[in-house]
Design a protein around this motif. Structure first.
Motif, mmCIF file in Angstrom:
data_model
loop_
_atom_site.group_PDB
_atom_site.id
_atom_site.type_symbol
_atom_site.label_atom_id
_atom_site.label_comp_id
_atom_site.label_asym_id
_atom_site.label_seq_id
_atom_site.Cartn_x
_atom_site.Cartn_y
_atom_site.Cartn_z
ATOM 1 N N MET A 70 0.710 -1.327 -0.169
ATOM 2 C CA MET A 70 -0.142 0.006 -0.031
ATOM 3 C C MET A 70 0.823 1.309 -0.049
ATOM 4 S SD MET A 70 -2.740 1.409 2.882
ATOM 5 C CE MET A 70 -4.294 0.378 2.193
ATOM 6 N N ARG A 71 0.470 2.336 -0.766
ATOM 7 C CA ARG A 71 1.314 3.411 -0.948
ATOM 8 C C ARG A 71 0.443 4.469 -0.244
ATOM 9 N NH1 ARG A 71 3.517 5.183 -6.725
ATOM 10 N NH2 ARG A 71 4.868 3.253 -6.163
ATOM 11 N N ILE A 72 1.208 5.069 0.743
ATOM 12 C CA ILE A 72 0.386 6.324 1.736
ATOM 13 C C ILE A 72 1.206 7.435 1.740
ATOM 14 C CG2 ILE A 72 -0.146 6.655 4.282
ATOM 15 C CD1 ILE A 72 0.257 3.588 4.487
ATOM 16 N N LEU A 73 0.457 8.380 1.124
ATOM 17 C CA LEU A 73 0.837 9.774 1.597
ATOM 18 C C LEU A 73 0.334 10.560 2.723
ATOM 19 C CD1 LEU A 73 1.803 12.697 0.251
ATOM 20 C CD2 LEU A 73 -0.640 12.905 -0.693
ATOM 21 N N ALA A 74 1.376 10.888 3.344
ATOM 22 C CA ALA A 74 1.090 11.310 4.795
ATOM 23 C C ALA A 74 1.568 12.906 5.026
ATOM 24 C CB ALA A 74 2.021 10.346 5.890
ATOM 25 N N LEU A 75 0.706 13.555 5.900
ATOM 26 C CA LEU A 75 1.338 14.872 6.287
ATOM 27 C C LEU A 75 1.251 14.885 7.736
ATOM 28 C CD1 LEU A 75 -1.544 16.506 4.150
ATOM 29 C CD2 LEU A 75 0.673 15.927 3.484
ATOM 30 N N GLU A 76 2.161 16.079 8.319
ATOM 31 C CA GLU A 76 2.471 16.291 9.571
ATOM 32 C C GLU A 76 2.588 17.920 9.516
ATOM 33 O OE1 GLU A 76 2.947 15.928 13.773
ATOM 34 O OE2 GLU A 76 3.825 17.212 12.342
ATOM 35 N N THR A 77 1.502 18.187 10.423
ATOM 36 C CA THR A 77 1.271 19.806 10.702
ATOM 37 C C THR A 77 1.291 20.208 12.380
ATOM 38 O OG1 THR A 77 -0.907 19.858 10.198
ATOM 39 C CG2 THR A 77 0.800 20.286 8.409
ATOM 40 N N SER A 78 1.622 19.362 13.080
ATOM 41 C CA SER A 78 1.051 19.462 14.637
ATOM 42 C C SER A 78 1.828 20.549 15.343
ATOM 43 C CB SER A 78 1.105 18.211 15.039
ATOM 44 O OG SER A 78 2.445 17.696 15.382
ATOM 45 N N ALA A 79 2.797 20.883 14.632
ATOM 46 C CA ALA A 79 3.503 22.172 15.554
ATOM 47 C C ALA A 79 4.392 23.131 14.266
ATOM 48 C CB ALA A 79 4.836 21.281 16.158
ATOM 49 N N LYS A 80 5.287 23.563 14.739
ATOM 50 C CA LYS A 80 6.126 24.695 13.841
ATOM 51 C C LYS A 80 6.448 24.210 12.563
ATOM 52 C CE LYS A 80 9.662 27.965 14.011
ATOM 53 N NZ LYS A 80 11.054 28.771 14.408
ATOM 54 N N SER A 81 7.070 23.121 12.713
ATOM 55 C CA SER A 81 7.410 22.257 11.217
ATOM 56 C C SER A 81 6.370 21.912 10.752
ATOM 57 C CB SER A 81 8.452 21.415 11.698
ATOM 58 O OG SER A 81 8.091 20.436 12.228
ATOM 59 N N VAL A 82 6.637 21.808 9.165
ATOM 60 C CA VAL A 82 5.683 21.022 8.510
ATOM 61 C C VAL A 82 6.316 20.032 7.417
ATOM 62 C CG1 VAL A 82 5.877 22.919 6.683
ATOM 63 C CG2 VAL A 82 3.936 21.393 6.754
ATOM 64 N N SER A 83 5.736 18.674 7.247
ATOM 65 C CA SER A 83 6.430 17.575 6.368
ATOM 66 C C SER A 83 5.249 16.971 5.568
ATOM 67 C CB SER A 83 7.358 16.868 7.358
ATOM 68 O OG SER A 83 6.473 16.246 8.214
ATOM 69 N N ALA A 84 5.983 16.474 4.722
ATOM 70 C CA ALA A 84 5.138 15.312 3.855
ATOM 71 C C ALA A 84 5.918 14.117 3.457
ATOM 72 C CB ALA A 84 4.484 16.095 2.803
ATOM 73 N N ALA A 85 5.286 12.976 3.311
ATOM 74 C CA ALA A 85 5.960 11.678 3.154
ATOM 75 C C ALA A 85 5.157 10.789 2.253
ATOM 76 C CB ALA A 85 6.566 11.056 4.224
ATOM 77 N N VAL A 86 5.821 10.010 1.374
ATOM 78 C CA VAL A 86 5.237 8.819 0.807
ATOM 79 C C VAL A 86 5.852 7.558 1.085
ATOM 80 C CG1 VAL A 86 4.605 7.840 -1.325
ATOM 81 C CG2 VAL A 86 4.528 10.297 -1.324
ATOM 82 N N ALA A 87 5.190 6.693 1.732
ATOM 83 C CA ALA A 87 5.691 5.265 2.118
ATOM 84 C C ALA A 87 5.053 4.184 1.506
ATOM 85 C CB ALA A 87 5.496 5.003 3.660
#
Length: 244
Positions: free
Chosen positions: A1-18
């Protein structure tokens, strides 16, 4: 399974695909710019550079709390839009669990992972995890807890303790000053990021915990400052009315 993930819970922001436990692409920014400006352009560039078209993504995941109220709303709203348009399943994962995944592959068994995010007012958002057979084991629910209470919970625990998260410096300083031996995670593994979200989501999907974009919800743990002020104002008004 290919997953696109987001993280915006604090000052930094990130994205990833696993995909199947491997990180295929990852992008991170911590410049202080608002997530509403940076998140979707970051996702677009990451997918384009990695030659991973959005239709090739099978599912979507996001850090759904705890964390910054504004940051969480931006991340969850963006993910809802992507998943709704693609008609793909979602997973909202604990920010603290995703953070623990950063350290899972290098920590020895029986290490105590102390995940901490600064919740202000001498509190941290916290969860505790340990490792057994290389797998994370949750020891308590996500919670907003005072630093004194956290120190009391950990003081008599003999295990090696590693503190992670954007509240790690705050928690580590308080714990060490109050007789709790612990170590800070290395900077490269300390902060919450979308790679951890993707790895946590993979396990959630395997357990059958997928939700629709409509069902995806945020876990704030406590009311916002605006709500606290509103409730305090209503209480004052009620008291004044009762005295008339």
């Amino acid at each position: 399974m290919r997953i696109l993930a987001l993280e915006t819970s604090a000052k930094s922001v990130s994205a990833a695909v696993a995909e199947d436990g491997a990180i295929l692409a990852y992008s991170f920014q911590n410049t202080g710019l608002t997530h509403s400006r940076t998140l979707l352009p970051m996702v677009d560039r990451m997918l384009e550079n990695a030659e991973l078209p959005l239709p090739s993504v099978d599912a979507f995941a996001v850090a759904a709390g705890p964390g910054s109220f504004t940051g969480l709303r931006i991340g969850v709203s963006a993910l809802k839009g992507l998943a709704w348009a693609a008609d793909k399943p979602c997973a909202g994962v604990s920010t603290l669990l995703a953070m623990a995944h950063n350290y899972r592959r290098i920590a020895p068994d029986d290490t105590l992972l102390v995940c901490a995010m600064d919740a202000r007012r001498s509190q941290v958002y916290n969860a505790l995890f340990t490792l057994r057979g290389g797998e994370l084991v949750r020891l308590c629910d996500d919670r907003a807890v005072g630093l004194d209470e956290l120190a009391g919970d950990l003081r008599n625990d003999p295990r090696q303790k590693i503190v992670l998260g954007d509240g790690a410096g705050l928690a580590h300083g308080y714990l060490t000053q109050n007789g709790v031996a612990c170590a800070l995670a290395p900077e490269t593994l300390r902060w919450q990021n979308a790679a951890g979200v993707a790895l946590a989501a993979q396990q959630a999907f395997a357990r059958g915990e997928a939700v629709t974009a409509q069902e995806l919800a945020i876990s704030y743990l406590r009311v916002s400052q605006a709500e606290r002020e509103r409730n305090a104002r209503l209480e004052r008004e009620q008291l004044q009315n009762n005295l008339k």
